[in-house]
Scaffold this active site. Structure first.
Site, PDB file in Angstrom:
ATOM      1  N   GLU B  27       0.834  -1.207   0.000  1.00 28.17           N
ATOM      2  CA  GLU B  27       0.000   0.000   0.000  1.00 28.17           C
ATOM      3  C   GLU B  27       0.868   1.255   0.000  1.00 28.17           C
ATOM      4  OE1 GLU B  27      -2.362  -0.764   3.482  1.00 28.17           O
ATOM      5  OE2 GLU B  27      -3.122  -2.618   2.612  1.00 28.17           O
ATOM      6  N   LEU B  56      -6.215  -1.444  -0.327  1.00 28.94           N
ATOM      7  CA  LEU B  56      -6.079  -1.830   1.079  1.00 28.94           C
ATOM      8  C   LEU B  56      -6.615  -3.250   1.237  1.00 28.94           C
ATOM      9  CD1 LEU B  56      -7.270   1.434   2.859  1.00 28.94           C
ATOM     10  CD2 LEU B  56      -5.141   0.942   1.676  1.00 28.94           C
ATOM     11  N   SER B  57      -5.790  -4.214   0.908  1.00 25.63           N
ATOM     12  CA  SER B  57      -6.232  -5.610   0.862  1.00 25.63           C
ATOM     13  C   SER B  57      -5.061  -6.514   1.272  1.00 25.63           C
ATOM     14  CB  SER B  57      -6.669  -5.982  -0.565  1.00 25.63           C
ATOM     15  OG  SER B  57      -7.648  -5.107  -1.060  1.00 25.63           O
ATOM     16  N   PHE B  81       1.770  -1.665   8.437  1.00 29.01           N
ATOM     17  CA  PHE B  81       2.058  -1.845   9.864  1.00 29.01           C
ATOM     18  C   PHE B  81       1.935  -3.332  10.170  1.00 29.01           C
ATOM     19  CE2 PHE B  81       1.096   2.611   9.745  1.00 29.01           C
ATOM     20  CZ  PHE B  81       1.837   3.189  10.777  1.00 29.01           C
ATOM     21  N   ALA B  82       2.901  -3.853  10.908  1.00 28.93           N
ATOM     22  CA  ALA B  82       2.922  -5.294  11.200  1.00 28.93           C
ATOM     23  C   ALA B  82       1.620  -5.766  11.830  1.00 28.93           C
ATOM     24  CB  ALA B  82       4.091  -5.624  12.121  1.00 28.93           C
ATOM     25  N   ASP B  83       0.947  -4.849  12.540  1.00 29.52           N
ATOM     26  CA  ASP B  83      -0.338  -5.182  13.158  1.00 29.52           C
ATOM     27  C   ASP B  83      -1.320  -5.748  12.115  1.00 29.52           C
ATOM     28  OD1 ASP B  83      -0.182  -3.035  15.824  1.00 29.52           O
ATOM     29  OD2 ASP B  83       1.014  -2.627  14.042  1.00 29.52           O
ATOM     30  N   HIS B 127      -1.158   0.096  15.931  1.00 28.62           N
ATOM     31  CA  HIS B 127      -0.083   0.488  15.015  1.00 28.62           C
ATOM     32  C   HIS B 127       1.296   0.383  15.679  1.00 28.62           C
ATOM     33  CE1 HIS B 127      -3.473   2.062  12.807  1.00 28.62           C
ATOM     34  NE2 HIS B 127      -2.712   2.515  11.829  1.00 28.62           N
TER      35      HIS B 127
END
Lengths: 308, 328
Positions: B27, B56-57, B81-83, B127
């Site tokens: 992204e 955003l997928s 973000f790893a989240d 985040h």
């Protein structure tokens, strides 16, 4: 299940399918019936999902697919495989975990990977992967074909993938086998709107057919599929079809009337009635072929896997 | 002086230039934005379609990466973000990792999923996490982490050469720090990298009182604790930073350590430290003087307010305290 499609949408006077096609239809039919028989006899482990009644879909698509195409299949994939690679021995050995298994007996019924044919057991998971392969086929003339069911449309990955497929204009042929029932849940109880509406939301061309006539289906689809290749665009083809067998093994909760209604659409009884002589001969031939394959594979030693 | 994010950016440039089969997806990764942390800056202009900004997928983008890999390419996917890597869990576990062996023969899936991770930047609960632990123990899935000691180019090459899906965690604070060079950390500590493991040591010191095992994002906090322990407590520590977190590689020299302490940024419970201890305990049982000390962040969400966030995430003081307690 609410049946919205009239039985025998195709004219009853249609000529018989080519012998080659009828042979393949019957191979898949007897392969699936043999699996159910082997299960009942306690000779198969795990689970399996047969495509009884839906065999004509991969058979109709067979000549529309080329050697370089990727084909992604799902849990109900034996027919998809046999129409792509006529290797009932390898597939049965995979399902039975015997020598000569396509994937050493590790994948079983739902996880087969053989020369650009790949099936997986999680609904909707293959669509994004299919988009990835289709990206590499863009402008090569080849395409990626992915089979999904009506139930698959409940998965978010389908929409993420369709969005990217259209956005990036990849040659992706999505074949929807809409049999009106997701395991035990009628489509009317699990899908709002329609497949056509969902494809339209992404600007993806959609074609629905209720035909079960192989030549008719090919005639309907030939130009559309050629367009996927030449213009590198996705296409959703929806087959209004009928699952005449259970979801897996004897887990059919439909009423006898609903099952009878589905069976009314069975190409097998129709062809048997329309062309009894030719049909009877090929039917016997393919039944015996699968019986021999089952006897052969059953007698083989267990498959060996070198675990990584 | 090269910042870690610049070093990684250069490594990506070199990799895409050297291998036309490598694709990069994520992204907002194309120019002029160049990624939320600017790690992909300049790549789209140079390599065109091979660098794609995606919708955003996260789940499907990792699936597309796996599809590219299946078709013979190599794919690097950036999760902003790893989240958000949890959104790709099915693709990673049930497809990419499983596919390398579930078809009865090795199927190469050269796929690297880059995950900017960690807190101490005030980004709040969704985040700031270090979710490495959720991806441990998955057959076929390798977990790596960027460090200020390991060459990022070599790391990327190693991961892609594995032919198996890899997660690469990249601490967001680490991005802003400099890469260490020439075996020198500071006036006290030196380092060497062997077998993918960085060893930081006090020059001339004999057997360390304690050896710390940490992932790349924890290196600076561990170093700060080591410095304080040396100067204020006279405790000599050594530090091991493996670039591969799972499966754990061989960690050198632990037999001569007085004590072993594993520190991780993830929340306490079911974590990487427990996995390291699981591997080390049988190996070191005869030489260990006490159980391996595990230090992790609090079992808590990560608050946005800096003073609250500091209390939850591992700080140098926590490490120092845990080691002093163990050695006392």
């Amino acid at each position: 299940m609410i049946d919205t499609f009239p039985p025998f949408a195709s004219p009853r006077s249609a000529p018989p399918p080519a012998e080659e096609d009828l042979r393949l239809l019957l191979l898949i039919r007897h392969f699936e019936l043999t699996l159910l028989r082997l299960f009942e006899a306690g000779q198969l482990s795990g689970t399996t999902h047969t495509c009884l009644g839906q065999e004509y879909i991969p058979v109709a698509l067979k000549p529309l697919l080329e050697g370089d195409d990727f084909v992604f299949s799902n849990h109900r994939g034996h027919g998809h495989f046999l129409a792509r690679h006529t290797d009932p021995h390898g597939l049965l050995a995979e399902i039975m975990g015997r020598e000569g298994a396509l994937c050493s007996g590790v994948g079983g019924s739902q996880h087969v990977y053989h020369r650009r044919f790949l099936s997986t057991g999680v609904q909707g998971e293959s669509l994004p992967v299919a988009v990835g392969t289709a990206l590499t086929l863009k402008d090569t003339g080849a395409l990626t074909c992915v089979y999904i069911g009506d139930g698959t449309w409940g998965e978010g990955s389908v929409y993420e993938a369709l969005n990217m497929a259209r956005l990036w204009e990849v040659p992706l042929l999505v074949v929807v086998e809409h049999n009106g029932i997701a395991q035990s849940t009628p489509t009317t109880a699990q899908m709002a709107g329609t497949v056509a509406g969902r494809a339209a939301a992404f600007g993806i061309p959609h074609h629905r057919t209720a035909s079960t006539e192989i030549d008719e289906i090919r005639a309907e689809l030939a130009l559309l599929v050629a367009e996927v290749r030449s213009a590198s665009v996705p296409l959703v083809v929806e087959f209004a079809t009928h699952r005449i067998g259970p979801h897996s093994k004897g887990d059919d909760t439909r009423t006898p009337e609903e099952i009878a209604l589905a069976a009314d659409h069975d190409w097998y009884t129709r062809y048997a009635g329309l062309f009894p002589e030719a049909f009877g001969r090929l039917d016997r031939e393919m039944r015996e072929l699968v019986e021999r394959a089952a006897a052969d594979v059953s007698a083989r030693p267990p498959s060996v896997w070198e675990r990584p | 002086m090269t910042r870690v994010s610049e070093h990684l950016n250069r490594a990506l440039h070199d990799l895409l230039a050297a291998d036309p089969g490598v694709h990069l997806l994520g992204e907002d990764i194309t120019d002029p934005y160049g990624g939320a942390f600017k790690v992909t800056r300049g790549l789209s202009g140079r390599f065109g379609d091979r660098v794609r900004s995606t919708p955003l997928s996260e789940g499907a983008v990792v699936g597309v990466g796996a599809g590219l890999a299946l078709a013979g390419r190599k794919a690097i996917v950036e999760i902003m973000f790893a989240d958000f890597a949890t959104l790709a869990f099915d693709q990673l576990v049930n497809f990419a990792a499983a596919s390398t062996s579930m078809y009865g023969r090795p199927v190469p899936i050269p796929l690297v999923v880059r995950c900017p991770s960690g807190g101490n930047r005030g980004y709040g609960p969704t985040h700031s996490q270090s979710p490495q632990k959720h991806f441990l123990g998955v057959p076929g899935l390798h977990v790596f982490e960027l460090s200020p000691f390991h060459d990022a180019g070599r790391l990327l090459e190693t991961m892609l050469a594995l032919g198996r899906p890899c997660l690469l965690f990249e601490d967001k604070v680490l991005y802003t720090r400099r890469m260490y060079e020439d075996g020198v950390v500071d006036e006290l500590f030196r380092y060497e990298v062997t077998g993918g493991v960085a060893r930081v040591f006090l020059e001339g010191a004999a057997e360390p009182d304690c050896t710390l095992v940490v992932h790349g994002g924890m290196a600076h906090r561990a170093l700060a604790a080591m410095r304080d322990l040396l100067l204020e407590e006279d405790v000599v520590c050594e530090l091991l930073v493996p670039s591969q977190l799972y499966p754990l590689p061989d960690l050198p020299g632990l037999e001569r350590a007085g004590h072993v302490c594993v520190v991780e940024d993830g929340s306490e419970g079911g974590g990487w430290g427990a996995e390291v201890a699981r591997v080390l305990h049988p190996r070191l049982w005869s030489t260990l003087r006490r159980p391996i000390t595990l230090v992790a962040s609090a079992p808590s969400v990560i608050p946005a307010a800096p003073h609250l966030e500091r209390e939850v995430l591992v700080q140098p003081g926590h490490i120092r305290h845990a080691i002093m307690e163990a050695l006392s």
